[in-house]
Design an enzyme around this catalytic site. Structure first.
Site, PDB file in Angstrom:
ATOM      1  N   ASP A 147       0.860  -1.177   0.000  1.00 13.20           N
ATOM      2  CA  ASP A 147       0.000   0.000   0.000  1.00 13.20           C
ATOM      3  C   ASP A 147       0.896   1.227   0.000  1.00 13.20           C
ATOM      4  OD1 ASP A 147      -2.207   1.663   0.150  1.00 13.20           O
ATOM      5  OD2 ASP A 147      -2.686   1.199   2.240  1.00 13.20           O
ATOM      6  N   HIS A 148       0.361   2.332  -0.458  1.00 11.88           N
ATOM      7  CA  HIS A 148       1.044   3.610  -0.329  1.00 11.88           C
ATOM      8  C   HIS A 148       0.623   4.251   0.986  1.00 11.88           C
ATOM      9  CE1 HIS A 148       1.226   3.717  -4.995  1.00 11.88           C
ATOM     10  NE2 HIS A 148       2.379   3.299  -4.503  1.00 11.88           N
ATOM     11  N   TYR A 194      -5.233   4.181   0.528  1.00 12.61           N
ATOM     12  CA  TYR A 194      -6.269   3.314  -0.060  1.00 12.61           C
ATOM     13  C   TYR A 194      -5.813   2.728  -1.390  1.00 12.61           C
ATOM     14  CZ  TYR A 194      -8.892   6.330   3.159  1.00 12.61           C
ATOM     15  OH  TYR A 194      -9.312   7.056   4.249  1.00 12.61           O
ATOM     16  N   HIS A 195      -4.567   2.263  -1.425  1.00 16.58           N
ATOM     17  CA  HIS A 195      -4.027   1.637  -2.634  1.00 16.58           C
ATOM     18  C   HIS A 195      -3.573   0.201  -2.356  1.00 16.58           C
ATOM     19  CE1 HIS A 195      -2.818   5.869  -4.351  1.00 16.58           C
ATOM     20  NE2 HIS A 195      -4.122   5.662  -4.368  1.00 16.58           N
ATOM     21  N   PRO A 196      -4.405  -0.646  -1.750  1.00 18.51           N
ATOM     22  CA  PRO A 196      -3.966  -2.018  -1.480  1.00 18.51           C
ATOM     23  C   PRO A 196      -3.793  -2.810  -2.773  1.00 18.51           C
ATOM     24  CG  PRO A 196      -6.315  -1.814  -1.085  1.00 18.51           C
ATOM     25  CD  PRO A 196      -5.810  -0.428  -1.355  1.00 18.51           C
TER      26      PRO A 196
END
Length: 493
Positions: free
Chosen positions: A227-228, A427-429
């Site tokens: 994630d980021h 919110y970049h899983p």
């Protein structure tokens, strides 16, 4: 923080119906690394045509940048830049220039270090989610049937271990099955795809057996979670002229949108239109390790405190922010770390498909991930010391973080502590059903997106990313879908 808030886009179009709409692809190095890991056909030169294929880019300056050839016109997915900006955007652009950053017209082509206007998945004044862009134009096709309010619980196998369809529950109470003639494509996202796989007996054998799930094939499903992470930094400053017009302009735009053929641009989120990328290790590096987003809150705008509530920050942090916001305008910079070395893990906790996963994000399990944030915080402080920001008396805010009180404010040790306390998800899983060669112990799918050891099953979503791209993940996910559709078509020619 009380854990990390991790939402999911349970709607047509998935998270493209609720995201920030930022269209960012990552860069050449990201996808060349995918190929170097053993994923034939996934280099930058090979995936670029699929980014272009989807796109209907309506910003001529972007389409024609670098001589053209990096963007599509006429595809399903509308992409554009915002047609107007607020005063703070212009001030920020001036400050970046004064600080020595390079102005970029297009982050998605040749150069990636610099600042400029964001590109968005918008169509005029409306969000262009993947449902609106790809499904709406073909909704009357005879070979398309969409079942809404259906919750997939597991895959349906035949006696030969081939997937024949899916088991689901409709409207929360009716059990149903859907079957395929050729194969099943699983596109449930970086959390629900691995959950469905594990509930169906595809995963780590020991864990599945403990739950009484018969093992169909043993794969490292749910590992490689990436994630980021982002960290916000806030500055107090004197009011920027016309900044308090934001609400009035938003209401005027809403009027135009409602009564004048959906014209105008409505932006209720406080993320501004200026974005930047840089490499904190070296100014000569070609590829970034951090990404900057910015916000602006006029004095007394207490709606901004929802940010702290939504991200599960401790109440004392929100109260500290409130005390500043009641006295002055606040500018914020969000730092996203683009190249995390840390990895997380997902696990199912029961055989009940409605039970949430156990999610160990793994944030900062590799301590090297902290260093770019501390350097970026220093760089942002320098940005706010430019002549443009000096005239507004910009000064970093010291939020009330008891866990960091024993460090000298503005020391490296303090910022190291700050990063650990203030970091949260962008919110970049991605990566939880990793694409890789069979020799990769973490691989779940091959370069054709087929699940190892299972017939008639592919995964096509962000869970297959072997390494998270250096930017927002919506555009790369669409690229994977475009390429995946070609892989399937070729397989059945």
């Amino acid at each position: 923080m009380n854990g990390t808030y991790i939402p999911r886009g349970r709607m047509l179009g998935g998270s493209s119906g609720m995201n920030q709409m930022i269209y960012a692809r990552g860069n050449r190095r990201d996808y060349d690394r995918w190929e170097q890991l053993g994923n034939e056909g996934w280099s930058w030169d090979e995936v670029l045509p699929y980014f272009i294929k989807s796109e209907d880019n309506k910003a001529p300056e972007v389409v024609n940048a670098y001589g053209g050839g990096y963007h599509g016109v006429g595809g399903y997915q509308s992409v554009d830049v915002m047609p107007e900006s607020l005063p703070y955007d212009s001030i920020l652009m001036e400050a970046y220039a004064e600080a020595g950053y390079k102005r970029l017209i297009d982050f998605n082509a040749v150069e990636h270090i610099g600042y400029g206007w964001m590109q968005y998945t918008i169509d005029g004044a409306t969000r262009a989610s993947s449902a609106k862009s790809f499904l709406n134009p073909i909704k009357n096709r005879g070979n398309l049937h969409v079942i809404k309010n259906a919750f997939v619980t597991s895959l349906h196998f035949d006696s030969s271990n081939a997937v024949r369809g899916v088991n689901m529950i409709l409207q929360g109470k009716y059990k149903m099955q859907a079957f395929s003639k050729k194969e099943v494509i699983l596109s449930a996202g970086a959390f629900n795809t691995p959950q469905i796989l594990m509930l169906s007996g595809i995963g780590r054998g020991e864990q599945l057996q403990k739950l009484g799930i018969p093992v169909k094939t043993e794969l490292n499903v749910g590992s490689n979670l990436q994630d980021h992470i982002f960290v916000p930094l806030f500055f107090g400053l004197d009011p920027i002229p016309d900044s308090n017009e934001q609400l009035g302009r938003t209401l005027l735009n809403l009027f135009d949108y409602t009564f004048h053929n959906r014209s105008g641009v409505v932006v209720f989120d406080k993320i501004r239109n200026v974005m930047a990328f840089e490499n904190t290790k070296s100014k000569s590096e070609e590829f970034p390790d951090v990404q900057y987003f910015t916000t602006y809150y006029p004095k007394g705008d207490l709606t901004s405190l929802k940010f702290f509530e939504n991200h599960n920050y401790e109440p004392y942090i929100a109260n500290s922010m409130k005390s500043y916001l009641e006295k002055q305008d606040i500018a914020g910079m969000y730092i996203a770390g683009l190249t995390p070395k840390s990895r997380g893990t997902l696990k199912i906790v029961s055989t009940n498909p409605f039970d949430h996963l156990s999610i160990d994000t793994g944030y900062f399990t590799d301590s090297e991930d902290i260093t770019p944030f501390v350097k970026a915080l220093r760089n942002i402080q320098a940005l706010f010391k430019t002549p443009t920001f000096k005239q507004y008396q910009a000064e970093v805010i010291k939020l009330d973080i008891p866990g960091c009180d024993h460090f000298v404010f503005d020391s490296d040790h303090y910022w190291d502590c700050y990063v650990k306390h203030m970091s949260t998800s962008t919110y970049h899983p991605t990566g939880t059903a990793k694409m890789g060669p069979k020799s990769d112990s973490d691989a779940v799918v091959d370069s054709e997106l087929q699940v190892y050891g299972i017939n008639r099953l592919r995964v096509i979503d962000a869970s297959i990313f072997p390494i998270i791209p250096s930017g927002n993940t919506n555009a790369p996910t669409m690229m994977v879908a475009e390429k995946g559709s070609d892989i399937i078509k070729i397989a059945y020619l």
